[in-house]
Design an enzyme around this catalytic site. Structure first.
Site, PDB file in Angstrom:
ATOM      1  N   ASP A  26       0.844  -1.201   0.000  1.00 14.70           N
ATOM      2  CA  ASP A  26       0.000   0.000   0.000  1.00 14.70           C
ATOM      3  C   ASP A  26       0.879   1.250   0.000  1.00 14.70           C
ATOM      4  OD1 ASP A  26      -2.009   2.048   1.008  1.00 14.70           O
ATOM      5  OD2 ASP A  26      -3.239   0.250   1.206  1.00 14.70           O
ATOM      6  N   ASP A  81       3.230   1.769  -4.682  1.00 16.47           N
ATOM      7  CA  ASP A  81       2.232   2.430  -5.523  1.00 16.47           C
ATOM      8  C   ASP A  81       1.999   1.473  -6.686  1.00 16.47           C
ATOM      9  OD1 ASP A  81       0.859   3.807  -7.481  1.00 16.47           O
ATOM     10  OD2 ASP A  81       1.971   5.673  -7.215  1.00 16.47           O
ATOM     11  N   VAL A  82       0.802   0.911  -6.772  1.00 17.92           N
ATOM     12  CA  VAL A  82       0.567  -0.148  -7.771  1.00 17.92           C
ATOM     13  C   VAL A  82       0.765   0.318  -9.210  1.00 17.92           C
ATOM     14  CG1 VAL A  82      -0.976  -1.567  -6.352  1.00 17.92           C
ATOM     15  CG2 VAL A  82      -1.946   0.261  -7.784  1.00 17.92           C
ATOM     16  N   LYS A 114     -12.868  -0.489 -14.230  1.00 15.31           N
ATOM     17  CA  LYS A 114     -13.386  -1.701 -13.587  1.00 15.31           C
ATOM     18  C   LYS A 114     -13.848  -2.721 -14.637  1.00 15.31           C
ATOM     19  CE  LYS A 114     -12.448  -0.735  -9.370  1.00 15.31           C
ATOM     20  NZ  LYS A 114     -11.445  -1.532  -8.642  1.00 15.31           N
ATOM     21  N   ASN A 150      -6.341  -5.446  -5.188  1.00 12.95           N
ATOM     22  CA  ASN A 150      -7.493  -4.761  -4.598  1.00 12.95           C
ATOM     23  C   ASN A 150      -7.393  -3.233  -4.656  1.00 12.95           C
ATOM     24  OD1 ASN A 150      -9.663  -4.243  -2.374  1.00 12.95           O
ATOM     25  ND2 ASN A 150      -7.753  -3.448  -1.488  1.00 12.95           N
ATOM     26  N   THR A 165     -16.612   1.815   3.479  1.00 11.02           N
ATOM     27  CA  THR A 165     -15.162   2.045   3.597  1.00 11.02           C
ATOM     28  C   THR A 165     -14.906   3.545   3.423  1.00 11.02           C
ATOM     29  OG1 THR A 165     -14.693   1.894   1.238  1.00 11.02           O
ATOM     30  CG2 THR A 165     -14.673  -0.186   2.468  1.00 11.02           C
ATOM     31  N   TYR A 224     -14.032   5.397 -13.756  1.00 10.68           N
ATOM     32  CA  TYR A 224     -14.211   4.271 -12.842  1.00 10.68           C
ATOM     33  C   TYR A 224     -14.837   3.098 -13.594  1.00 10.68           C
ATOM     34  CZ  TYR A 224     -14.997   1.801  -8.456  1.00 10.68           C
ATOM     35  OH  TYR A 224     -14.964   0.868  -7.443  1.00 10.68           O
TER      36      TYR A 224
HETATM   37  N1  LIG Z   1     -16.108   0.569  -1.134  1.00  9.88           N
HETATM   38  C1  LIG Z   1     -16.915   0.264  -2.134  1.00  9.88           C
HETATM   39  O1  LIG Z   1     -18.140   0.507  -2.084  1.00  9.88           O
HETATM   40  C2  LIG Z   1     -16.388  -0.450  -3.348  1.00  9.88           C
HETATM   41  C3  LIG Z   1     -17.322  -1.012  -4.234  1.00  9.88           C
HETATM   42  C4  LIG Z   1     -16.853  -1.687  -5.362  1.00  9.88           C
HETATM   43  C5  LIG Z   1     -15.503  -1.807  -5.582  1.00  9.88           C
HETATM   44  N2  LIG Z   1     -14.614  -1.236  -4.700  1.00  9.88           N
HETATM   45  C6  LIG Z   1     -13.197  -1.425  -4.994  1.00  9.88           C
HETATM   46  O2  LIG Z   1     -12.589  -2.098  -3.908  1.00  9.88           O
HETATM   47  C7  LIG Z   1     -11.212  -1.723  -3.825  1.00  9.88           C
HETATM   48  C8  LIG Z   1     -10.914  -1.267  -2.409  1.00  9.88           C
HETATM   49  O3  LIG Z   1     -11.777  -0.182  -2.120  1.00  9.88           O
HETATM   50  P1  LIG Z   1     -11.976   0.369  -0.637  1.00  9.88           P
HETATM   51  O4  LIG Z   1     -13.398   0.788  -0.561  1.00  9.88           O
HETATM   52  O5  LIG Z   1     -11.428  -0.570   0.352  1.00  9.88           O
HETATM   53  O6  LIG Z   1     -11.070   1.696  -0.727  1.00  9.88           O
HETATM   54  P2  LIG Z   1     -10.341   2.530   0.424  1.00  9.88           P
HETATM   55  O7  LIG Z   1     -10.128   3.879  -0.167  1.00  9.88           O
HETATM   56  O8  LIG Z   1     -11.075   2.401   1.715  1.00  9.88           O
HETATM   57  O9  LIG Z   1      -8.927   1.780   0.579  1.00  9.88           O
HETATM   58  C9  LIG Z   1      -8.087   1.691  -0.541  1.00  9.88           C
HETATM   59  C10 LIG Z   1      -6.677   1.352  -0.108  1.00  9.88           C
HETATM   60  O10 LIG Z   1      -5.886   1.322  -1.306  1.00  9.88           O
HETATM   61  C11 LIG Z   1      -4.724   2.105  -1.112  1.00  9.88           C
HETATM   62  N3  LIG Z   1      -4.287   2.662  -2.396  1.00  9.88           N
HETATM   63  C12 LIG Z   1      -4.865   3.647  -3.124  1.00  9.88           C
HETATM   64  N4  LIG Z   1      -4.130   3.911  -4.204  1.00  9.88           N
HETATM   65  C13 LIG Z   1      -3.067   3.067  -4.176  1.00  9.88           C
HETATM   66  C14 LIG Z   1      -1.952   2.869  -5.014  1.00  9.88           C
HETATM   67  N5  LIG Z   1      -1.751   3.616  -6.110  1.00  9.88           N
HETATM   68  N6  LIG Z   1      -1.054   1.905  -4.684  1.00  9.88           N
HETATM   69  C15 LIG Z   1      -1.218   1.176  -3.560  1.00  9.88           C
HETATM   70  N7  LIG Z   1      -2.246   1.334  -2.709  1.00  9.88           N
HETATM   71  C16 LIG Z   1      -3.156   2.273  -3.019  1.00  9.88           C
HETATM   72  C17 LIG Z   1      -5.129   3.176  -0.120  1.00  9.88           C
HETATM   73  O11 LIG Z   1      -3.984   3.731   0.543  1.00  9.88           O
HETATM   74  C18 LIG Z   1      -6.053   2.399   0.822  1.00  9.88           C
HETATM   75  O12 LIG Z   1      -5.316   1.754   1.845  1.00  9.88           O
HETATM   76  C19 LIG Z   1     -10.995  -0.660  -4.884  1.00  9.88           C
HETATM   77  O13 LIG Z   1     -10.456  -1.261  -6.037  1.00  9.88           O
HETATM   78  C20 LIG Z   1     -12.404  -0.154  -5.161  1.00  9.88           C
HETATM   79  O14 LIG Z   1     -12.540   0.376  -6.443  1.00  9.88           O
HETATM   80  C21 LIG Z   1     -15.028  -0.570  -3.593  1.00  9.88           C
END
Ligand SMILES: NC(=O)c1ccc[n+]([C@@H]2O[C@H](COP(=O)([O-])OP(=O)(O)OC[C@H]3O[C@@H](n4cnc5c(N)ncnc54)[C@H](O)[C@@H]3O)[C@@H](O)[C@H]2O)c1
Length: 236
Positions: free
Chosen positions: A36, A51-52, A147, A78, A178, A143
């Site tokens: 992360d 950073d991914v 996705k 993720n 989240t 987005y």
């Molecule tokens: N929360 C939702 O409702 C939801 C719904 C569908 C899909 N998603 C997907 O689930 C995944 C996780 O979402 P979440 O809700 O846990 O988000 P979040 O923002 O709560 O957490 C995301 C994490 O990813 C890290 N991150 C961000 N950019 C990064 C990078 N460039 N390199 C490494 N780490 C990085 C952040 O520091 C954080 O720890 C994402 O891909 C998001 O698109 C979320």
């Protein structure tokens, strides 16, 4: 202890879904690297600064895991960001950042971890896409684009590596509780909730349970699958 002796990399493992996934895999015996931008808050995980979207950072991260653990059994792609503007408003820089993190980030995870899995002839990848990779709401063009790409990369990699002992699947979370959702406009959240048959936000632990299932031997004949964890959103 479904993951005893296994080594996992979870991107975005410091917060949200990633933290819940890292916690669950670790509690069931895996050695988990939380990869992360930020350090994880929970103990028992190995922090990997990543950073991914940065290929050099992937090379360094995979080298660290290889030298410390010698293998990667599970990759959870993720990490992701939300970008809200519609097509007529989005700045190119924001579009490019979404592609870099959400799409290229997943490809780079595959690019740099699959060679280790291919050497050993086994491995599991779980990608985190979204219901919004399948169906649309107004706005958020980047987005949706990214996705949808994650879903197609999941199917492509599943087919490409099926004969090499590597399974590749994805979860499609619905709107969940989240930071990513807490930081978005309340009206967007309410609109999504109204369209969610179960009428509530998902919990990070519920997404983690689905990821762990796909990563486990319980899913040994499942590859190329998209598992919706969405309170019924996609069933409509
Ligand atoms: N929360 C939702 O409702 C939801 C719904 C569908 C899909 N998603 C997907 O689930 C995944 C996780 O979402 P979440 O809700 O846990 O988000 P979040 O923002 O709560 O957490 C995301 C994490 O990813 C890290 N991150 C961000 N950019 C990064 C990078 N460039 N390199 C490494 N780490 C990085 C952040 O520091 C954080 O720890 C994402 O891909 C998001 O698109 C979320």
């Amino acid at each position: 202890m479904r993951f005893k002796g296994r080594v996992a990399i979870v991107t975005g493992g410091a917060r949200g879904f990633g933290a819940a996934i890292a916690h669950l895999l670790s509690s069931e015996g895996a050695q988990v690297y939380a990869a992360d931008l930020n350090a994880p808050q929970q103990t028992g995980l190995r922090a990997l600064r990543l950073d991914v979207s940065d290929e050099k950072a992937w090379v360094a991260a995979v080298a660290t895991v290889s030298s410390e653990a010698g293998q990667v059994d599970i990759l959870v792609n993720n990490a992701g960001i939300n970008i809200y503007p519609a097509a007529h408003e989005i700045e190119l820089a924001d579009w490019n950042r979404a592609i870099a993190v959400n799409q290229t980030g997943v490809m780079l995870g595959l690019r740099h971890v699959l060679p280790l899995m291919l050497l050993r002839g086994n491995g599991v990848v779980v990608n985190v896409s979204s219901t919004l990779g399948v169906v649309a709401v107004a706005g958020a063009i980047a987005y949706h684009a990214t996705k949808g790409a994650v879903s197609q990369m999941t199917r492509n990699a599943a087919i490409t590596y099926a004969a090499h002992g590597i399974r590749v699947n994805e979860v499609l979370p619905g709107i969940s509780d989240t930071d990513l959702v807490r930081s978005q406009a309340d009206e967007f959240t309410q609109a999504s909730l109204t369209r969610t048959p179960m009428g509530r936000l998902g919990r990070a632990t519920e997404i983690a349970a689905a990821v762990a299932f796909l990563a486990s031997d319980d899913a040994s004949f499942i590859t190329g699958a998209s598992l919706a964890v969405d309170g019924g959103y996609l069933a409509q």
